[in-house]
Design a protein around this motif. Structure first.
Motif, PDB file in Angstrom:
ATOM      1  N   PRO A  11       0.789  -1.218   0.000  1.00 21.60           N
ATOM      2  CA  PRO A  11       0.000   0.000   0.000  1.00 21.60           C
ATOM      3  C   PRO A  11       0.830   1.282   0.000  1.00 21.60           C
ATOM      4  N   ASN A  12       2.168   1.187   0.125  1.00 16.78           N
ATOM      5  CA  ASN A  12       2.986   2.408   0.094  1.00 16.78           C
ATOM      6  C   ASN A  12       2.967   3.000  -1.310  1.00 16.78           C
ATOM      7  N   TRP A  13       2.690   4.277  -1.396  1.00 20.01           N
ATOM      8  CA  TRP A  13       2.685   4.967  -2.682  1.00 20.01           C
ATOM      9  C   TRP A  13       3.182   6.382  -2.482  1.00 20.01           C
ATOM     10  N   PHE A  14       3.722   6.958  -3.540  1.00 22.98           N
ATOM     11  CA  PHE A  14       4.348   8.275  -3.487  1.00 22.98           C
ATOM     12  C   PHE A  14       3.844   9.107  -4.652  1.00 22.98           C
ATOM     13  N   VAL A  15       3.789  10.440  -4.473  1.00 26.70           N
ATOM     14  CA  VAL A  15       3.189  11.313  -5.472  1.00 26.70           C
ATOM     15  C   VAL A  15       4.224  12.220  -6.136  1.00 26.70           C
ATOM     16  N   THR A  16       4.840  13.080  -5.353  1.00 27.88           N
ATOM     17  CA  THR A  16       5.783  14.060  -5.901  1.00 27.88           C
ATOM     18  C   THR A  16       7.155  13.877  -5.264  1.00 27.88           C
ATOM     19  N   GLU A  17       8.136  14.560  -5.843  1.00 28.91           N
ATOM     20  CA  GLU A  17       9.461  14.539  -5.244  1.00 28.91           C
ATOM     21  C   GLU A  17      10.078  15.919  -5.328  1.00 28.91           C
ATOM     22  N   MET A  18      11.043  16.155  -4.459  1.00 29.10           N
ATOM     23  CA  MET A  18      11.777  17.415  -4.472  1.00 29.10           C
ATOM     24  C   MET A  18      13.139  17.199  -3.843  1.00 29.10           C
ATOM     25  N   GLU A  29      22.737   7.090   0.089  1.00 28.77           N
ATOM     26  CA  GLU A  29      22.658   8.543   0.270  1.00 28.77           C
ATOM     27  C   GLU A  29      21.757   9.107  -0.811  1.00 28.77           C
ATOM     28  N   ASN A  30      20.935  10.054  -0.445  1.00 23.16           N
ATOM     29  CA  ASN A  30      20.103  10.701  -1.451  1.00 23.16           C
ATOM     30  C   ASN A  30      19.644  12.054  -0.924  1.00 23.16           C
ATOM     31  N   ASN A  31      19.508  13.009  -1.844  1.00 23.04           N
ATOM     32  CA  ASN A  31      18.996  14.325  -1.483  1.00 23.04           C
ATOM     33  C   ASN A  31      17.604  14.551  -2.064  1.00 23.04           C
ATOM     34  N   TRP A  32      16.963  13.494  -2.517  1.00 24.42           N
ATOM     35  CA  TRP A  32      15.582  13.572  -2.991  1.00 24.42           C
ATOM     36  C   TRP A  32      14.642  13.078  -1.910  1.00 24.42           C
ATOM     37  N   ARG A  33      13.474  13.721  -1.823  1.00 26.97           N
ATOM     38  CA  ARG A  33      12.409  13.326  -0.901  1.00 26.97           C
ATOM     39  C   ARG A  33      11.157  13.034  -1.727  1.00 26.97           C
ATOM     40  N   ALA A  34      10.358  12.089  -1.270  1.00 24.06           N
ATOM     41  CA  ALA A  34       9.112  11.742  -1.944  1.00 24.06           C
ATOM     42  C   ALA A  34       7.949  11.987  -0.993  1.00 24.06           C
ATOM     43  N   ALA A  49      16.490   7.682  -0.109  1.00 22.75           N
ATOM     44  CA  ALA A  49      17.563   6.750   0.242  1.00 22.75           C
ATOM     45  C   ALA A  49      16.969   5.406   0.667  1.00 22.75           C
ATOM     46  N   TYR A  50      15.724   5.398   1.120  1.00 19.53           N
ATOM     47  CA  TYR A  50      15.053   4.165   1.517  1.00 19.53           C
ATOM     48  C   TYR A  50      14.509   3.374   0.329  1.00 19.53           C
ATOM     49  N   PHE A  51      14.450   3.992  -0.859  1.00 17.65           N
ATOM     50  CA  PHE A  51      13.903   3.314  -2.032  1.00 17.65           C
ATOM     51  C   PHE A  51      14.876   2.237  -2.510  1.00 17.65           C
ATOM     52  N   THR A  52      14.354   1.123  -2.991  1.00 15.02           N
ATOM     53  CA  THR A  52      15.207   0.080  -3.561  1.00 15.02           C
ATOM     54  C   THR A  52      15.462   0.387  -5.035  1.00 15.02           C
ATOM     55  N   GLY A  53      16.600  -0.055  -5.535  1.00 18.38           N
ATOM     56  CA  GLY A  53      16.962   0.190  -6.928  1.00 18.38           C
ATOM     57  C   GLY A  53      17.489   1.601  -7.097  1.00 18.38           C
ATOM     58  N   GLY A  54      18.111   1.851  -8.227  1.00 18.65           N
ATOM     59  CA  GLY A  54      18.658   3.183  -8.491  1.00 18.65           C
ATOM     60  C   GLY A  54      19.944   3.414  -7.707  1.00 18.65           C
ATOM     61  N   GLY A  55      20.583   4.522  -7.983  1.00 23.77           N
ATOM     62  CA  GLY A  55      21.832   4.850  -7.335  1.00 23.77           C
ATOM     63  C   GLY A  55      21.691   6.008  -6.364  1.00 23.77           C
ATOM     64  N   ASP A  59      17.039  10.603  -8.695  1.00 19.90           N
ATOM     65  CA  ASP A  59      15.619  10.805  -8.415  1.00 19.90           C
ATOM     66  C   ASP A  59      14.826   9.601  -8.922  1.00 19.90           C
ATOM     67  N   ASP A  60      13.575   9.524  -8.519  1.00 16.06           N
ATOM     68  CA  ASP A  60      12.685   8.463  -8.971  1.00 16.06           C
ATOM     69  C   ASP A  60      11.954   8.982 -10.197  1.00 16.06           C
ATOM     70  N   ALA A  61      12.235   8.423 -11.346  1.00 11.66           N
ATOM     71  CA  ALA A  61      11.683   8.924 -12.612  1.00 11.66           C
ATOM     72  C   ALA A  61      10.165   8.818 -12.699  1.00 11.66           C
TER      73      ALA A  61
END
Length: 83
Positions: A11-18, A29-34, A49-55, A59-61
């Motif tokens: 049920p976890n879902w995300f809308v925007t990022e900054m 490490e990441n400087n993006w927030r969702a 930084a908690y998201f799986t995949g990516g470096g 950002d999450d495309a």
């Protein structure tokens, strides 16, 4: 803190990022927030930084990016158009 999310739940879902201040969790490490709605119904931001995949610092495309909307230390509430 607005609330919490059940870890890895479908049920976890995300809308925007900054962009915001860098968040570190071990080697991640990441400087993006969702933005998301926590389990208690309140809107807030979680470090990608908690998201799986990516470096690191990627950002999450799949999320909306509202222009130059950024934050430092504490992210503002989710924009009205993303509620």
């Amino acid at each position: 803190m607005a609330g919490h999310l059940e870890q890895g739940g479908a049920p976890n879902w995300f809308v925007t990022e900054m962009k915001g201040e860098t968040y570190r969790d071990g080697a991640a490490e990441n400087n993006w927030r969702a933005s998301t709605r926590a389990d208690n119904g309140r809107w807030g931001w979680t470090p990608e930084a908690y998201f799986t995949g990516g470096g690191n610092y990627e950002d999450d495309a799949g999320l909306l990016m509202p222009g130059s909307y950024t934050c430092a230390n504490t992210c503002a509430p989710v924009p009205f158009w993303a509620r």
